[in-house]
Motif scaffolding. Sequence first.
Motif, mmCIF file in Angstrom:
data_model
loop_
_atom_site.group_PDB
_atom_site.id
_atom_site.type_symbol
_atom_site.label_atom_id
_atom_site.label_comp_id
_atom_site.label_asym_id
_atom_site.label_seq_id
_atom_site.Cartn_x
_atom_site.Cartn_y
_atom_site.Cartn_z
ATOM 1 N N VAL A 8 0.865 -1.182 0.000
ATOM 2 C CA VAL A 8 0.000 0.000 0.000
ATOM 3 C C VAL A 8 0.899 1.228 0.000
ATOM 4 O O VAL A 8 1.836 1.314 0.790
ATOM 5 N N GLU A 9 0.598 2.168 -0.898
ATOM 6 C CA GLU A 9 1.319 3.438 -0.927
ATOM 7 C C GLU A 9 0.323 4.562 -0.664
ATOM 8 O O GLU A 9 -0.682 4.693 -1.362
ATOM 9 N N THR A 10 0.606 5.353 0.367
ATOM 10 C CA THR A 10 -0.272 6.470 0.717
ATOM 11 C C THR A 10 0.107 7.709 -0.109
ATOM 12 O O THR A 10 1.149 7.733 -0.767
ATOM 13 N N MET A 11 -0.747 8.714 -0.050
ATOM 14 C CA MET A 11 -0.540 9.920 -0.858
ATOM 15 C C MET A 11 0.774 10.629 -0.545
ATOM 16 O O MET A 11 1.335 11.309 -1.400
ATOM 17 N N ASP A 12 1.297 10.444 0.660
ATOM 18 C CA ASP A 12 2.569 11.085 1.015
ATOM 19 C C ASP A 12 3.783 10.241 0.632
ATOM 20 O O ASP A 12 4.905 10.574 0.960
ATOM 21 N N GLY A 13 3.540 9.114 -0.078
ATOM 22 C CA GLY A 13 4.634 8.296 -0.586
ATOM 23 C C GLY A 13 5.088 7.172 0.319
ATOM 24 O O GLY A 13 5.969 6.395 -0.044
ATOM 25 N N TRP B 86 -1.229 -2.735 -4.525
ATOM 26 C CA TRP B 86 -1.050 -3.785 -5.519
ATOM 27 C C TRP B 86 -0.638 -5.069 -4.828
ATOM 28 O O TRP B 86 -0.032 -5.062 -3.768
ATOM 29 N N VAL B 87 -0.975 -6.181 -5.469
ATOM 30 C CA VAL B 87 -0.646 -7.509 -4.950
ATOM 31 C C VAL B 87 0.813 -7.802 -5.248
ATOM 32 O O VAL B 87 1.302 -7.538 -6.347
ATOM 33 N N ASP B 88 1.512 -8.341 -4.268
ATOM 34 C CA ASP B 88 2.900 -8.769 -4.444
ATOM 35 C C ASP B 88 2.929 -10.277 -4.665
ATOM 36 O O ASP B 88 2.273 -11.022 -3.937
ATOM 37 N N GLY B 89 3.683 -10.720 -5.649
ATOM 38 C CA GLY B 89 3.837 -12.152 -5.894
ATOM 39 C C GLY B 89 2.698 -12.734 -6.709
ATOM 40 O O GLY B 89 1.870 -12.017 -7.278
ATOM 41 N N ASP B 90 2.671 -14.063 -6.745
ATOM 42 C CA ASP B 90 1.720 -14.798 -7.579
ATOM 43 C C ASP B 90 0.448 -15.199 -6.845
ATOM 44 O O ASP B 90 -0.515 -15.612 -7.471
ATOM 45 N N GLN B 91 0.447 -15.129 -5.539
ATOM 46 C CA GLN B 91 -0.714 -15.556 -4.760
ATOM 47 C C GLN B 91 -1.700 -14.403 -4.608
ATOM 48 O O GLN B 91 -1.316 -13.268 -4.346
ATOM 49 N N ALA B 92 -2.977 -14.702 -4.772
ATOM 50 C CA ALA B 92 -4.015 -13.675 -4.609
ATOM 51 C C ALA B 92 -4.031 -13.162 -3.175
ATOM 52 O O ALA B 92 -3.808 -13.923 -2.229
ATOM 53 N N PHE B 93 -4.301 -11.873 -3.028
ATOM 54 C CA PHE B 93 -4.474 -11.294 -1.703
ATOM 55 C C PHE B 93 -5.901 -11.577 -1.249
ATOM 56 O O PHE B 93 -6.857 -11.260 -1.958
#
Length: 65
Positions: free
Chosen positions: A14-19, A39-46
């Motif tokens: 997760v990236e917030t508006m302040d970076g 965004w999802v990291d890796g191949d496994q669904a979040f």
Amino acid sequence: MNHVGYCVSGALTVETMDGRRTSIAAGDSYTIPPGHDSWVDGDQAFVGIEFVSAAEFAKPAPDSA
């Protein structure tokens, strides 16, 4: 939209508006403030259980026809 939940499986960044970036992985509880991208990291669904905002999050887009 604010999200409060628990990650069952997978991983999310997760990236917030302040970076600032936060990683969420299986077993983590989380609070994500409004004004973010993720965004999802890796191949496994979040898979997460949402306690706040679940009624409004991830709804299908309205039919544009």
